[in-house]
Design a protein around this motif. Structure first.
Motif, PDB file in Angstrom:
ATOM      1  N   SER A  15     149.187 -54.030  25.932  1.00 26.53           N
ATOM      2  CA  SER A  15     150.458 -53.423  25.545  1.00 26.53           C
ATOM      3  C   SER A  15     150.928 -54.026  24.229  1.00 26.53           C
ATOM      4  O   SER A  15     150.640 -55.195  23.934  1.00 26.53           O
ATOM      5  N   TRP A  16     151.640 -53.235  23.456  1.00 23.72           N
ATOM      6  CA  TRP A  16     152.217 -53.721  22.213  1.00 23.72           C
ATOM      7  C   TRP A  16     153.521 -52.987  21.927  1.00 23.72           C
ATOM      8  O   TRP A  16     153.753 -51.879  22.401  1.00 23.72           O
ATOM      9  N   THR A  17     154.383 -53.656  21.170  1.00 22.20           N
ATOM     10  CA  THR A  17     155.683 -53.112  20.797  1.00 22.20           C
ATOM     11  C   THR A  17     155.867 -53.225  19.292  1.00 22.20           C
ATOM     12  O   THR A  17     155.512 -54.239  18.688  1.00 22.20           O
ATOM     13  N   THR A  18     156.445 -52.180  18.693  1.00 20.63           N
ATOM     14  CA  THR A  18     156.809 -52.217  17.280  1.00 20.63           C
ATOM     15  C   THR A  18     158.293 -51.893  17.129  1.00 20.63           C
ATOM     16  O   THR A  18     158.882 -51.190  17.956  1.00 20.63           O
ATOM     17  N   PHE A  19     158.890 -52.441  16.069  1.00 20.81           N
ATOM     18  CA  PHE A  19     160.228 -52.028  15.666  1.00 20.81           C
ATOM     19  C   PHE A  19     160.085 -50.764  14.836  1.00 20.81           C
ATOM     20  O   PHE A  19     159.549 -50.793  13.732  1.00 20.81           O
ATOM     21  N   VAL A  20     160.555 -49.644  15.364  1.00 23.64           N
ATOM     22  CA  VAL A  20     160.495 -48.379  14.636  1.00 23.64           C
ATOM     23  C   VAL A  20     161.682 -48.266  13.686  1.00 23.64           C
ATOM     24  O   VAL A  20     161.583 -47.724  12.591  1.00 23.64           O
ATOM     25  N   GLN A  21     162.807 -48.789  14.127  1.00 19.22           N
ATOM     26  CA  GLN A  21     164.005 -48.822  13.287  1.00 19.22           C
ATOM     27  C   GLN A  21     164.658 -50.175  13.467  1.00 19.22           C
ATOM     28  O   GLN A  21     164.806 -50.669  14.579  1.00 19.22           O
ATOM     29  N   GLY A  22     165.064 -50.791  12.347  1.00 18.54           N
ATOM     30  CA  GLY A  22     165.626 -52.131  12.427  1.00 18.54           C
ATOM     31  C   GLY A  22     164.525 -53.169  12.506  1.00 18.54           C
ATOM     32  O   GLY A  22     163.340 -52.848  12.632  1.00 18.54           O
ATOM     33  N   ASP A  23     164.923 -54.434  12.446  1.00 19.39           N
ATOM     34  CA  ASP A  23     163.931 -55.503  12.504  1.00 19.39           C
ATOM     35  C   ASP A  23     164.451 -56.708  13.269  1.00 19.39           C
ATOM     36  O   ASP A  23     163.953 -57.816  13.112  1.00 19.39           O
ATOM     37  N   SER A  24     165.455 -56.483  14.128  1.00 19.34           N
ATOM     38  CA  SER A  24     166.015 -57.591  14.893  1.00 19.34           C
ATOM     39  C   SER A  24     166.679 -57.061  16.152  1.00 19.34           C
ATOM     40  O   SER A  24     167.332 -56.000  16.128  1.00 19.34           O
ATOM     41  N   TYR A  25     166.565 -57.815  17.229  1.00 21.03           N
ATOM     42  CA  TYR A  25     167.240 -57.460  18.472  1.00 21.03           C
ATOM     43  C   TYR A  25     168.737 -57.723  18.400  1.00 21.03           C
ATOM     44  O   TYR A  25     169.472 -57.377  19.324  1.00 21.03           O
ATOM     45  N   LEU A  26     169.199 -58.333  17.310  1.00 20.79           N
ATOM     46  CA  LEU A  26     170.630 -58.561  17.129  1.00 20.79           C
ATOM     47  C   LEU A  26     171.317 -57.341  16.515  1.00 20.79           C
ATOM     48  O   LEU A  26     172.541 -57.264  16.513  1.00 20.79           O
ATOM     49  N   ARG A  27     170.548 -56.413  16.001  1.00 16.90           N
ATOM     50  CA  ARG A  27     171.127 -55.208  15.408  1.00 16.90           C
ATOM     51  C   ARG A  27     171.360 -54.161  16.479  1.00 16.90           C
ATOM     52  O   ARG A  27     170.576 -53.996  17.406  1.00 16.90           O
ATOM     53  N   ASP A  28     172.474 -53.431  16.352  1.00 19.10           N
ATOM     54  CA  ASP A  28     172.789 -52.407  17.342  1.00 19.10           C
ATOM     55  C   ASP A  28     171.982 -51.131  17.142  1.00 19.10           C
ATOM     56  O   ASP A  28     171.873 -50.307  18.053  1.00 19.10           O
ATOM     57  N   ASP A  29     171.424 -50.952  15.939  1.00 20.51           N
ATOM     58  CA  ASP A  29     170.738 -49.707  15.631  1.00 20.51           C
ATOM     59  C   ASP A  29     169.229 -49.799  15.750  1.00 20.51           C
ATOM     60  O   ASP A  29     168.515 -48.907  15.305  1.00 20.51           O
ATOM     61  N   PHE A  30     168.703 -50.886  16.357  1.00 19.07           N
ATOM     62  CA  PHE A  30     167.250 -51.017  16.410  1.00 19.07           C
ATOM     63  C   PHE A  30     166.658 -50.041  17.422  1.00 19.07           C
ATOM     64  O   PHE A  30     167.305 -49.614  18.374  1.00 19.07           O
ATOM     65  N   SER A  31     165.407 -49.702  17.172  1.00 18.98           N
ATOM     66  CA  SER A  31     164.671 -48.828  18.080  1.00 18.98           C
ATOM     67  C   SER A  31     163.237 -49.326  18.162  1.00 18.98           C
ATOM     68  O   SER A  31     162.660 -49.746  17.159  1.00 18.98           O
ATOM     69  N   THR A  32     162.659 -49.309  19.357  1.00 20.14           N
ATOM     70  CA  THR A  32     161.306 -49.815  19.567  1.00 20.14           C
ATOM     71  C   THR A  32     160.392 -48.731  20.118  1.00 20.14           C
ATOM     72  O   THR A  32     160.844 -47.724  20.656  1.00 20.14           O
ATOM     73  N   ARG A  33     159.113 -48.980  19.968  1.00 19.83           N
ATOM     74  CA  ARG A  33     158.099 -48.147  20.640  1.00 19.83           C
ATOM     75  C   ARG A  33     157.105 -49.076  21.309  1.00 19.83           C
ATOM     76  O   ARG A  33     156.550 -49.965  20.663  1.00 19.83           O
ATOM     77  N   THR A  34     156.896 -48.863  22.597  1.00 17.58           N
ATOM     78  CA  THR A  34     155.978 -49.694  23.374  1.00 17.58           C
ATOM     79  C   THR A  34     154.869 -48.831  23.955  1.00 17.58           C
ATOM     80  O   THR A  34     155.135 -47.800  24.575  1.00 17.58           O
ATOM     81  N   SER A  35     153.625 -49.270  23.734  1.00 17.15           N
ATOM     82  CA  SER A  35     152.450 -48.533  24.196  1.00 17.15           C
ATOM     83  C   SER A  35     151.681 -49.348  25.219  1.00 17.15           C
ATOM     84  O   SER A  35     151.767 -50.578  25.245  1.00 17.15           O
ATOM     85  N   ILE A  36     150.914 -48.655  26.048  1.00 18.83           N
ATOM     86  CA  ILE A  36     150.043 -49.297  27.037  1.00 18.83           C
ATOM     87  C   ILE A  36     148.666 -48.649  26.959  1.00 18.83           C
ATOM     88  O   ILE A  36     148.550 -47.422  26.937  1.00 18.83           O
ATOM     89  N   LEU A  37     147.630 -49.477  26.911  1.00 20.30           N
ATOM     90  CA  LEU A  37     146.253 -48.990  26.849  1.00 20.30           C
ATOM     91  C   LEU A  37     145.450 -49.562  28.006  1.00 20.30           C
ATOM     92  O   LEU A  37     145.460 -50.776  28.247  1.00 20.30           O
ATOM     93  N   ASP A  38     144.767 -48.681  28.733  1.00 18.62           N
ATOM     94  CA  ASP A  38     143.839 -49.070  29.790  1.00 18.62           C
ATOM     95  C   ASP A  38     142.434 -49.067  29.183  1.00 18.62           C
ATOM     96  O   ASP A  38     141.893 -48.009  28.858  1.00 18.62           O
ATOM     97  N   THR A  39     141.839 -50.239  29.015  1.00 18.12           N
ATOM     98  CA  THR A  39     140.533 -50.315  28.362  1.00 18.12           C
ATOM     99  C   THR A  39     139.410 -49.809  29.260  1.00 18.12           C
ATOM    100  O   THR A  39     138.321 -49.525  28.776  1.00 18.12           O
ATOM    101  N   ARG A  40     139.648 -49.710  30.568  1.00 14.25           N
ATOM    102  CA  ARG A  40     138.610 -49.197  31.476  1.00 14.25           C
ATOM    103  C   ARG A  40     138.398 -47.701  31.258  1.00 14.25           C
ATOM    104  O   ARG A  40     137.265 -47.220  31.227  1.00 14.25           O
ATOM    105  N   THR A  41     139.500 -46.972  31.127  1.00 14.85           N
ATOM    106  CA  THR A  41     139.423 -45.515  30.991  1.00 14.85           C
ATOM    107  C   THR A  41     139.629 -45.047  29.556  1.00 14.85           C
ATOM    108  O   THR A  41     139.303 -43.900  29.227  1.00 14.85           O
ATOM    109  N   GLY A  42     140.184 -45.911  28.725  1.00 13.06           N
ATOM    110  CA  GLY A  42     140.517 -45.518  27.368  1.00 13.06           C
ATOM    111  C   GLY A  42     141.830 -44.771  27.265  1.00 13.06           C
ATOM    112  O   GLY A  42     142.220 -44.326  26.179  1.00 13.06           O
ATOM    113  N   HIS A  43     142.549 -44.645  28.398  1.00 12.96           N
ATOM    114  CA  HIS A  43     143.807 -43.885  28.403  1.00 12.96           C
ATOM    115  C   HIS A  43     144.897 -44.663  27.674  1.00 12.96           C
ATOM    116  O   HIS A  43     145.159 -45.821  27.972  1.00 12.96           O
ATOM    117  N   LEU A  44     145.541 -44.001  26.719  1.00 12.06           N
ATOM    118  CA  LEU A  44     146.603 -44.606  25.921  1.00 12.06           C
ATOM    119  C   LEU A  44     147.919 -43.896  26.183  1.00 12.06           C
ATOM    120  O   LEU A  44     148.015 -42.673  26.050  1.00 12.06           O
TER     121      LEU A  44
END
Length: 331
Positions: free
Chosen positions: A138-167
């Protein structure tokens, strides 16, 4: 030749020699990093701590390793560059920021640091985790903003199963039960996934309406529910009984967070001895100790460790380093 000319020649010769020596020393320091050497870094070698080298010089940003029982020993530095990394059981995640428009290349690495798969996503590198078996990533990126102290931040978190390749590109669509009721909101953000030993159960942070929650998810059923409030960047202990997390303890930006450990059986929280505000997804050195990146005053990063039961005092683990991951023998 006059005495004046001889003196000028001697001065010029001395200056050239001094410049040459100084250049050699500076190059040597840059090449040596924090006293380590280039070499072979593998992700499946038990008894080591993998990390991102932050020593000034040619090795800056590369994956490096030190012995688990001698973290102060000279490091071995590989060739792969990362802005954020994590590894377990011979599988690694290397996140790199690319281009003038914020985007991240997420590279899945095998035990020899060879690329297995690469995923391009938007935003800045932020969090990364690999399950103990090396199967779930799993990994997370800041899509908007660059700090958890900002009210306008937005994240995207993905999950990858390496057995099946499902993302799963984003887990925002997972059905969430909040305080016992189905919950839907446009402002839902997730980050900081950590996996249980069954490679199905996971924990993460959810944020909505200005509050953060610890969630527990089920990958096969594709459902999640909240467990408690004010939990960020959870990390599950090797024995799967506790979670270390950062808790918001202050509205001030100077010291907003403190590390806590949560017992999942009793839901009892224990504050840890680290007095600095830690903005990191802490990792476990072993079942009794957590480790985390801490920026130095004046610049640079180090990895520190502190007991997971709240006792003792923090100690410097690795100088000029962040993104630590302990590689222990598999049972």
């Amino acid at each position: 030749m006059s005495a004046r000319n001889r003196l000028l020649i001697l001065l010029v010769t001395a200056l050239v020699a001094a410049t040459t020596v100084t250049g050699y020393v500076l190059r040597s320091r840059a090449d040596s990093g924090a006293g380590g050497a280039s070499g072979v870094v593998r992700l499946d070698t038990a008894g080591q701590i993998l990390f991102r080298d932050t020593a000034p010089g040619a090795a800056f940003g590369r994956i490096a390793s030190v012995p688990l029982d001698r973290p102060g020993a000279p490091r071995t530095t590989g060739t792969v560059l990362c802005d954020r990394l994590y590894a377990a059981h011979g599988t690694g995640i290397c996140m790199q920021r690319k281009g003038p428009v914020p985007s991240t290349h997420v590279t899945v690495l095998d035990r020899d640091l060879h690329q297995v798969r690469q995923v391009k996503t938007e935003g800045f590198p932020n969090r990364a985790r690999v399950s103990a078996s090396g199967t779930m990533l799993s990994w997370t990126t800041f899509v908007q903003g660059d700090s958890y102290l900002r009210d306008d931040f937005s994240t995207r978190t993905s999950i990858l199963d390496t057995r099946t390749g499902h993302l799963v590109n984003s887990i925002e669509q997972i059905p969430l039960t909040l305080d016992g009721k189905p919950y839907h909101a446009a402002d839902l953000n997730y980050w900081g996934v950590t996996f249980a030993a069954d490679d199905n159960t996971f924990y993460a942070t959810a944020r909505t309406s200005g509050r953060t929650y610890l969630i527990q998810g089920d990958l096969r059923k594709w459902t999640a529910h909240t467990l408690r409030t004010n939990v960020e960047c959870p990390s599950l202990s090797p024995d799967n009984t506790r979670i270390v997390f950062k808790k918001r303890v202050n509205a001030s930006a100077n010291r907003p967070w403190q590390l806590y450990v949560l017992d999942l059986a009793t839901m009892k929280e224990t504050p840890l001895a680290e007095e600095h505000s830690i903005d990191d997804q802490a990792a476990w050195l072993d079942d009794h100790t957590v480790m985390y990146g801490l920026p130095r005053h004046g610049g640079g990063w180090d990895v520190w460790a502190t007991p997971a039961d709240g006792s003792g005092t923090p100690r410097l683990l690795i100088h000029d380093a962040n993104s630590p991951a302990a590689v222990t023998p598999q049972h």
